[in-house]
Write a protein that holds these residues in place. Structure first.
Motif, mmCIF file in Angstrom:
data_model
loop_
_atom_site.group_PDB
_atom_site.id
_atom_site.type_symbol
_atom_site.label_atom_id
_atom_site.label_comp_id
_atom_site.label_asym_id
_atom_site.label_seq_id
_atom_site.Cartn_x
_atom_site.Cartn_y
_atom_site.Cartn_z
ATOM 1 N N SER A 1 -34.240 -2.663 3.455
ATOM 2 C CA SER A 1 -34.339 -3.807 4.373
ATOM 3 C C SER A 1 -33.254 -3.705 5.441
ATOM 4 O O SER A 1 -32.211 -3.074 5.227
ATOM 5 N N ARG A 2 -33.550 -4.331 6.565
ATOM 6 C CA ARG A 2 -32.557 -4.445 7.641
ATOM 7 C C ARG A 2 -32.772 -5.771 8.362
ATOM 8 O O ARG A 2 -33.907 -6.267 8.471
ATOM 9 N N PRO A 3 -31.715 -6.366 8.856
ATOM 10 C CA PRO A 3 -31.852 -7.668 9.528
ATOM 11 C C PRO A 3 -32.360 -7.524 10.963
ATOM 12 O O PRO A 3 -32.196 -6.479 11.595
ATOM 13 N N ILE A 4 -32.958 -8.600 11.463
ATOM 14 C CA ILE A 4 -33.374 -8.692 12.876
ATOM 15 C C ILE A 4 -32.501 -9.752 13.535
ATOM 16 O O ILE A 4 -32.436 -10.903 13.077
ATOM 17 N N ALA A 5 -31.809 -9.343 14.578
ATOM 18 C CA ALA A 5 -30.887 -10.277 15.248
ATOM 19 C C ALA A 5 -31.271 -10.449 16.708
ATOM 20 O O ALA A 5 -31.902 -9.575 17.317
ATOM 21 N N ASP A 6 -30.879 -11.609 17.266
ATOM 22 C CA ASP A 6 -31.128 -11.832 18.691
ATOM 23 C C ASP A 6 -29.995 -11.237 19.503
ATOM 24 O O ASP A 6 -29.091 -10.588 18.966
ATOM 25 N N SER A 7 -30.020 -11.487 20.810
ATOM 26 C CA SER A 7 -29.014 -10.894 21.697
ATOM 27 C C SER A 7 -27.617 -11.426 21.425
ATOM 28 O O SER A 7 -26.622 -10.785 21.790
ATOM 29 N N ASN A 8 -27.540 -12.573 20.776
ATOM 30 C CA ASN A 8 -26.228 -13.139 20.460
ATOM 31 C C ASN A 8 -25.734 -12.730 19.071
ATOM 32 O O ASN A 8 -24.669 -13.174 18.634
ATOM 33 N N GLY A 9 -26.503 -11.908 18.394
ATOM 34 C CA GLY A 9 -26.090 -11.444 17.083
ATOM 35 C C GLY A 9 -26.493 -12.346 15.945
ATOM 36 O O GLY A 9 -26.118 -12.098 14.796
ATOM 37 N N ARG A 10 -27.250 -13.412 16.254
ATOM 38 C CA ARG A 10 -27.694 -14.296 15.176
ATOM 39 C C ARG A 10 -28.890 -13.678 14.452
ATOM 40 O O ARG A 10 -29.776 -13.123 15.080
ATOM 41 N N THR A 11 -28.877 -13.801 13.147
ATOM 42 C CA THR A 11 -29.959 -13.235 12.325
ATOM 43 C C THR A 11 -31.188 -14.112 12.423
ATOM 44 O O THR A 11 -31.148 -15.318 12.131
ATOM 45 N N GLY B 1 -34.259 -12.887 11.156
ATOM 46 C CA GLY B 1 -35.120 -12.537 10.025
ATOM 47 C C GLY B 1 -34.774 -11.147 9.531
ATOM 48 O O GLY B 1 -33.652 -10.672 9.717
ATOM 49 N N GLY B 2 -35.720 -10.500 8.949
ATOM 50 C CA GLY B 2 -35.467 -9.173 8.418
ATOM 51 C C GLY B 2 -36.751 -8.389 8.241
ATOM 52 O O GLY B 2 -37.846 -8.969 8.212
ATOM 53 N N VAL B 3 -36.599 -7.106 8.112
ATOM 54 C CA VAL B 3 -37.731 -6.214 7.865
ATOM 55 C C VAL B 3 -37.507 -5.534 6.524
ATOM 56 O O VAL B 3 -36.453 -4.922 6.303
ATOM 57 N N VAL B 4 -38.451 -5.688 5.638
ATOM 58 C CA VAL B 4 -38.371 -5.077 4.308
ATOM 59 C C VAL B 4 -39.509 -4.075 4.179
ATOM 60 O O VAL B 4 -40.668 -4.412 4.447
ATOM 61 N N THR B 5 -39.164 -2.851 3.750
ATOM 62 C CA THR B 5 -40.187 -1.815 3.548
ATOM 63 C C THR B 5 -40.206 -1.406 2.083
ATOM 64 O O THR B 5 -39.174 -1.374 1.413
ATOM 65 N N PHE B 6 -41.402 -1.128 1.601
ATOM 66 C CA PHE B 6 -41.607 -0.707 0.215
ATOM 67 C C PHE B 6 -42.251 0.686 0.235
ATOM 68 O O PHE B 6 -43.237 0.903 0.934
ATOM 69 N N ARG B 7 -41.690 1.569 -0.524
ATOM 70 C CA ARG B 7 -42.228 2.938 -0.591
ATOM 71 C C ARG B 7 -42.417 3.340 -2.044
ATOM 72 O O ARG B 7 -41.494 3.216 -2.858
ATOM 73 N N ASP B 8 -43.626 3.789 -2.380
ATOM 74 C CA ASP B 8 -43.935 4.222 -3.755
ATOM 75 C C ASP B 8 -43.299 5.593 -3.998
ATOM 76 O O ASP B 8 -43.666 6.578 -3.365
ATOM 77 N N ILE B 9 -42.349 5.636 -4.908
ATOM 78 C CA ILE B 9 -41.658 6.902 -5.218
ATOM 79 C C ILE B 9 -41.923 7.339 -6.661
ATOM 80 O O ILE B 9 -41.153 8.103 -7.235
ATOM 81 N N THR B 10 -43.026 6.846 -7.244
ATOM 82 C CA THR B 10 -43.328 7.167 -8.644
ATOM 83 C C THR B 10 -43.453 8.672 -8.860
ATOM 84 O O THR B 10 -42.849 9.236 -9.779
ATOM 85 N N ALA B 11 -44.234 9.335 -8.000
ATOM 86 C CA ALA B 11 -44.426 10.789 -8.164
ATOM 87 C C ALA B 11 -43.109 11.523 -8.009
ATOM 88 O O ALA B 11 -42.817 12.473 -8.754
ATOM 89 N N LEU B 12 -42.286 11.098 -7.047
ATOM 90 C CA LEU B 12 -40.996 11.740 -6.830
ATOM 91 C C LEU B 12 -40.086 11.565 -8.040
ATOM 92 O O LEU B 12 -39.402 12.505 -8.468
#
Length: 264
Positions: free
Chosen positions: A21-31, A33-44
């Motif tokens: 995950s990583r945060p999303i901030a505006d031009s003033n640095g205020r958070t 929201g955020g972006v969360v990604t999920f990746r299936d690593i079962t085979a790995l």
């Protein structure tokens, strides 16, 4: 980032996902929201577990494992190799396996070995090698060439077992078997023909060879001598002593008919 194990459909089987995950901030640095990604690593993860299992098997196996590159430079040895040869990993990494050579094999032997491996063929042979302390030992080896995706030989894997004691035991067993055959031939092939008397004898040792001894002797004057003896102990030494006694008794019986004088 983190790795999470999840159940699927409520059953016992599950899988691994990597969450980042990583945060999303505006031009003033205020958070905002955020972006969360999920990746299936079962085979790995399963592939990694298999690699770890194979690595543990190779490291903990009782057979010595040695891996070289295509030029014969040592890249890996396991703990059993260290125990069998007396060399530590730091002493052999980057070196050539020729440091184990005993001098008992000709140059052509090793040339044939390398020619076979570079053709991609598996080499199997029992080789006389030398430990770090100078002691010779018999190494039953299987050397397998590994190919890279382009088809060239990339590595050589040797799996070796110390068969010194096994070979000694086999040689001793063969020697005792031969000694038994010799010993059995020393016993009378047939009983003597004595009118009015039935004489017979047999020896069946509990071990391969022993000190059992019997014989029929024709004494001066036409008398019949019966000899029964038992050398203390079992094995090759007792059989040798029995053969010596047989020769001495037979020699004495040619001159004497009195049992006391023969034994004396």
């Amino acid at each position: 980032n983190c790795e999470i194990f999840i159940r699927r459909n409520g059953g016992p089987e599950g899988g691994w996902i990597c969450v980042s995950s990583r945060p999303i901030a505006d031009s003033n640095g205020r958070t905002l929201g955020g972006v969360v990604t999920f990746r299936d690593i079962t085979a790995l993860k399963r592939q990694l577990e298999r690699h770890q299992l194979l690595s543990k098997i190779v490291e903990d196996t009782a057979d010595a494992v040695l891996v070289t590159d295509s030029a014969g430079n040592i890249e890996y040895v396991n703990a059993a190799f260290e125990e069998m040869t007396g060399f530590t990993r730091s002493e052999v990494l980057g070196k050539n396996p020729r440091l184990l050579r005993s001098g008992h094999h000709s140059r052509s032997f090793y040339e044939d070995l390398w020619e076979k491996l570079l053709r991609g063929e598996v080499f199997r042979e029992t080789i006389t090698d030398r430990r770090k302390n100078g002691e010779l030992y018999l190494s039953s080896q299987t050397i397998t060439p590994l190919r890279s995706p382009d088809g060239t030989i990339s590595h050589l894997v040797s799996i070796a077992k110390d068969v010194t004691e096994r070979r000694k035991a086999m040689e001793l067993e063969d020697g005792l078997r031969l000694a038994r055959q010799v010993q059995q031939r020393l016993f009378p092939p047939a009983p003597p023909n004595v009118p009015g008397l039935d004489a017979w004898g047999v020896s069946i040792p509990a071990h391969a060879t022993g000190g059992d001894y019997f014989d029929f002797l024709t004494l001066p004057g036409g008398g019949l001598g019966l000899v029964i003896g038992d050398v203390s102990g079992h094995g090759f030494d007792s059989a040798i002593l029995m053969a010596q006694v047989r020769a001495l008794v037979r020699a004495a019986a040619r001159r004497e008919s009195d049992p006391a004088r023969i034994l004396s």
